[in-house]
Design a protein around this motif. Sequence first.
Motif, PDB file in Angstrom:
ATOM      1  N   TRP A 153       0.829  -1.204   0.000  1.00 25.70           N
ATOM      2  CA  TRP A 153       0.000   0.000   0.000  1.00 25.70           C
ATOM      3  C   TRP A 153       0.864   1.255   0.000  1.00 25.70           C
ATOM      4  N   ALA A 154       0.616   2.108  -0.984  1.00 23.46           N
ATOM      5  CA  ALA A 154       1.205   3.446  -1.010  1.00 23.46           C
ATOM      6  C   ALA A 154       0.229   4.368  -0.290  1.00 23.46           C
ATOM      7  N   ILE A 155       0.738   5.128   0.652  1.00 23.59           N
ATOM      8  CA  ILE A 155      -0.113   6.014   1.455  1.00 23.59           C
ATOM      9  C   ILE A 155       0.312   7.446   1.182  1.00 23.59           C
ATOM     10  N   GLN A 156      -0.621   8.212   0.640  1.00 23.95           N
ATOM     11  CA  GLN A 156      -0.359   9.614   0.349  1.00 23.95           C
ATOM     12  C   GLN A 156      -1.200  10.461   1.288  1.00 23.95           C
ATOM     13  N   LYS A 157      -0.570  11.472   1.880  1.00 22.51           N
ATOM     14  CA  LYS A 157      -1.273  12.381   2.782  1.00 22.51           C
ATOM     15  C   LYS A 157      -1.745  13.591   2.001  1.00 22.51           C
ATOM     16  N   THR A 158      -3.009  13.910   2.145  1.00 20.05           N
ATOM     17  CA  THR A 158      -3.552  15.089   1.481  1.00 20.05           C
ATOM     18  C   THR A 158      -3.254  16.325   2.316  1.00 20.05           C
ATOM     19  N   VAL A 159      -3.501  17.478   1.752  1.00 18.73           N
ATOM     20  CA  VAL A 159      -3.274  18.743   2.456  1.00 18.73           C
ATOM     21  C   VAL A 159      -4.100  18.801   3.738  1.00 18.73           C
ATOM     22  N   SER A 160      -5.286  18.222   3.703  1.00 19.91           N
ATOM     23  CA  SER A 160      -6.157  18.240   4.881  1.00 19.91           C
ATOM     24  C   SER A 160      -5.795  17.161   5.903  1.00 19.91           C
ATOM     25  N   GLY A 161      -4.746  16.378   5.634  1.00 17.56           N
ATOM     26  CA  GLY A 161      -4.294  15.366   6.580  1.00 17.56           C
ATOM     27  C   GLY A 161      -4.943  14.005   6.398  1.00 17.56           C
ATOM     28  N   ILE A 162      -5.797  13.870   5.421  1.00 16.24           N
ATOM     29  CA  ILE A 162      -6.446  12.581   5.154  1.00 16.24           C
ATOM     30  C   ILE A 162      -5.480  11.693   4.372  1.00 16.24           C
ATOM     31  N   GLU A 163      -5.454  10.408   4.712  1.00 12.23           N
ATOM     32  CA  GLU A 163      -4.589   9.466   4.005  1.00 12.23           C
ATOM     33  C   GLU A 163      -5.360   8.788   2.885  1.00 12.23           C
ATOM     34  N   ARG A 164      -4.745   8.743   1.703  1.00  8.88           N
ATOM     35  CA  ARG A 164      -5.287   7.995   0.571  1.00  8.88           C
ATOM     36  C   ARG A 164      -4.375   6.804   0.334  1.00  8.88           C
TER      37      ARG A 164
END
Length: 195
Positions: A153-164
């Motif tokens: 799993w690649a986990i990307q953090k959005t500007v709002s702090g949510i993980e995708r």
Amino acid sequence: MVVLICPGMHEPQLTDRFLQALRQESIDLGTPLIFPTQTYPAFSAWHIIQFLRQELMQRSDNSLLFISFSAGVVGAIGAAWAWQQSGGKILALIALDGWGVPLFGNFPIHRLSHDEFTHWSSALLGSGEDSFYADPGVEHLDLWRSPDLVRGWAIQKTVSGIERRSRSTAAAFLALLLNRYWEYRTSSRHQLNKA
């Protein structure tokens, strides 16, 4: 940009295989510097700094991107701090299986882990930015030896702090990161030339 590879305490052939796997994924590292762990301790930031000073003496570009593994993560984070304090630029530090190593700095840090437990427990000592963990988990050395075969799993953090989260291989995740910093370096140089 100079890519510095900081291996762990293992046979040099594993690092050769790591680089070969990245090339097979069309990842261009240029001509990376490889810290010689067969000569110096992998965990020694002091030795890494001495190596960098010797290797980069004639280069005008002192911006570095660290790719480190296992015990090499210990040396890499210390060397990154020291390099930055002496006026050098750190584009990012990428740590593969730096379990138990506190990773903090005012430069981007990314963790790749060989399983979910290592990912979760390492995050307690600094999760950094975008990260990756193998699922199903693999052996520690497999993450370095065969990043092209390690799925997870690649986990990307959005500007709002949510993980995708998205399915990926470790090599594809590394390609994403390296392309990001290569583009950053290229656009920064372009902007300087226009000024």
